[in-house]
Design an enzyme around this catalytic site. Structure first.
Site, PDB file in Angstrom:
ATOM      1  N   ASP A   1       0.829  -1.200   0.000  1.00 57.01           N
ATOM      2  CA  ASP A   1       0.000   0.000   0.000  1.00 57.01           C
ATOM      3  C   ASP A   1       0.874   1.264   0.000  1.00 57.01           C
ATOM      4  OD1 ASP A   1      -2.325  -1.756   0.461  1.00 57.01           O
ATOM      5  OD2 ASP A   1      -1.428  -1.979   2.442  1.00 57.01           O
TER       6      ASP A   1
ATOM      7  N   HIS B   1      -4.383  -3.436   7.070  1.00 57.72           N
ATOM      8  CA  HIS B   1      -4.330  -3.725   5.634  1.00 57.72           C
ATOM      9  C   HIS B   1      -5.726  -4.194   5.221  1.00 57.72           C
ATOM     10  CE1 HIS B   1      -2.951  -4.844   1.718  1.00 57.72           C
ATOM     11  NE2 HIS B   1      -3.360  -6.096   1.901  1.00 57.72           N
TER      12      HIS B   1
END
Length: 327
Positions: A160, A188
């Site tokens: 990410d 996440h």
């Protein structure tokens, strides 16, 4: 090269992400071109024939740094003497399966694996959990390794982080290497908070270049849903990019982060930024010699604090789901 080999255990080794990672690890992209390595490739019994073919490919590459390849469906052998562990393997989310069901099913995997790491790996082992839901899987694993320091475990939000840097580079027309101090906070999951509050592009604050509206209305949802978009486009989840992020995460953890920069790592919360202790939460971290430190003193606006609280609540809920595995 006189250094003794470092033993690297890889779970889910027959899977696509592990396949993308192990050749790069064997080539020296993780520990450098002077450090020999030995690979312990771990998977379930039905995957062993396929894993045998992967081992042949590793042999055929004739990597100068690769000293040994062990294949095993036995956790004692697989995690034996491991210096580093990449936990790629996890139960995928099936049709009709709720996230809570997925967490419970993965508890049956990460509990025994955490215990095996505790019992058979190096006392200085460093463990990265990639298999989703990564944050809570990491919590399960470290809980079952009571003889190790919880700081020896982390979960991955580096993909990410790198997605964010790439998107910001494109938006600001800057080289991606010049995007610094990006932070992904929290879980996440689609609730993660990609924060540009301290991010710079060639030294210029990114917020001045992109604006708050773009950050909240386009950038954030784009990063939060990027994994789903990849699946929609290619019919499978991220593999090469996830492997790349795992290598970057472990490399920086071991070798250190660049000066005046930081990376996003999910680690056991110590209460920093008001986040509840006892959950694995992504923070901005700086690393040196296999140790990490949460970057202190960053100021968050009301919106940012709200995002952290939403992620905290989600992770506390996940922890409640697997409370029986932590008792």
């Amino acid at each position: 090269m006189t250094n003794p080999p470092k033993r690297i255990a890889i779970t889910g080794a027959a899977g696509n992400i592990a396949y993308q990672a192990m050749f790069r690890i064997a080539a020296g992209e993780f520990l450098g071109d002077q450090q020999p390595v030995a690979l312990n490739l771990i998977d379930i019994p039905p995957a062993m024939p396929s894993l045998g073919g992967t081992a042949m490919e590793l042999e055929d590459c004739a990597f100068p740094l690769l000293r040994d390849v062990l294949l095993s469906d036995d956790l004692e052998k697989g995690f034996g003497d491991a210096d580093y562990v990449f936990m790629f393997g996890a139960r995928p989310r099936g049709k009709g399966m709720e996230r809570s069901d997925l967490i419970q099913e993965n508890g049956k995997i990460f509990g025994p694996q955490g215990k095996a790491i505790n019992d058979f790996s190096s006392r200085d082992v460093r463990v990265l959990v990639i298999g989703n839901p990564a944050n809570t899987n990491a919590l399960i694993a470290l809980h079952h390794a009571p003889d190790l320091d919880p700081r020896q475990f982390s979960a991955m939000t580096r993909l990410d982080h790198e997605r964010s840097r790439s998107q910001l580079a494109a938006r600001t027309d800057q080289p991606v290497a010049n995007i610094a101090r990006m932070t992904v906070w929290g879980n996440h999951s689609p609730k993660m908070y990609p924060d540009i509050g301290y991010c710079t592009a060639s030294g210029t604050p990114v917020r001045e270049l992109v604006g708050t509206d773009w950050h909240r209305e386009e950038f954030m949802p784009g990063i939060q849903q990027r994994g789903a978009k990849v699946i929609e486009a290619r019919g499978a989840s991220s593999a090469a990019s996830a492997a790349n992020a795992a290598i970057l995460h472990m490399r920086d953890w071991v070798q250190g982060t660049p000066k005046n920069d930081w990376v996003s790592m999910s680690v056991l919360s110590d209460g920093s930024y008001g986040v509840a202790e006892g959950i694995v939460f992504s923070f901005p971290c700086q690393c040196s010699e296999s140790e990490h430190a949460i970057v202190p003193g960053l100021e968050l606006d009301a919106f940012g604090r709200e995002q952290l609280k939403a992620n905290e609540a989600e992770l506390l809920s996940e922890r409640e789901t697997i409370a029986d595995l932590l008792s």
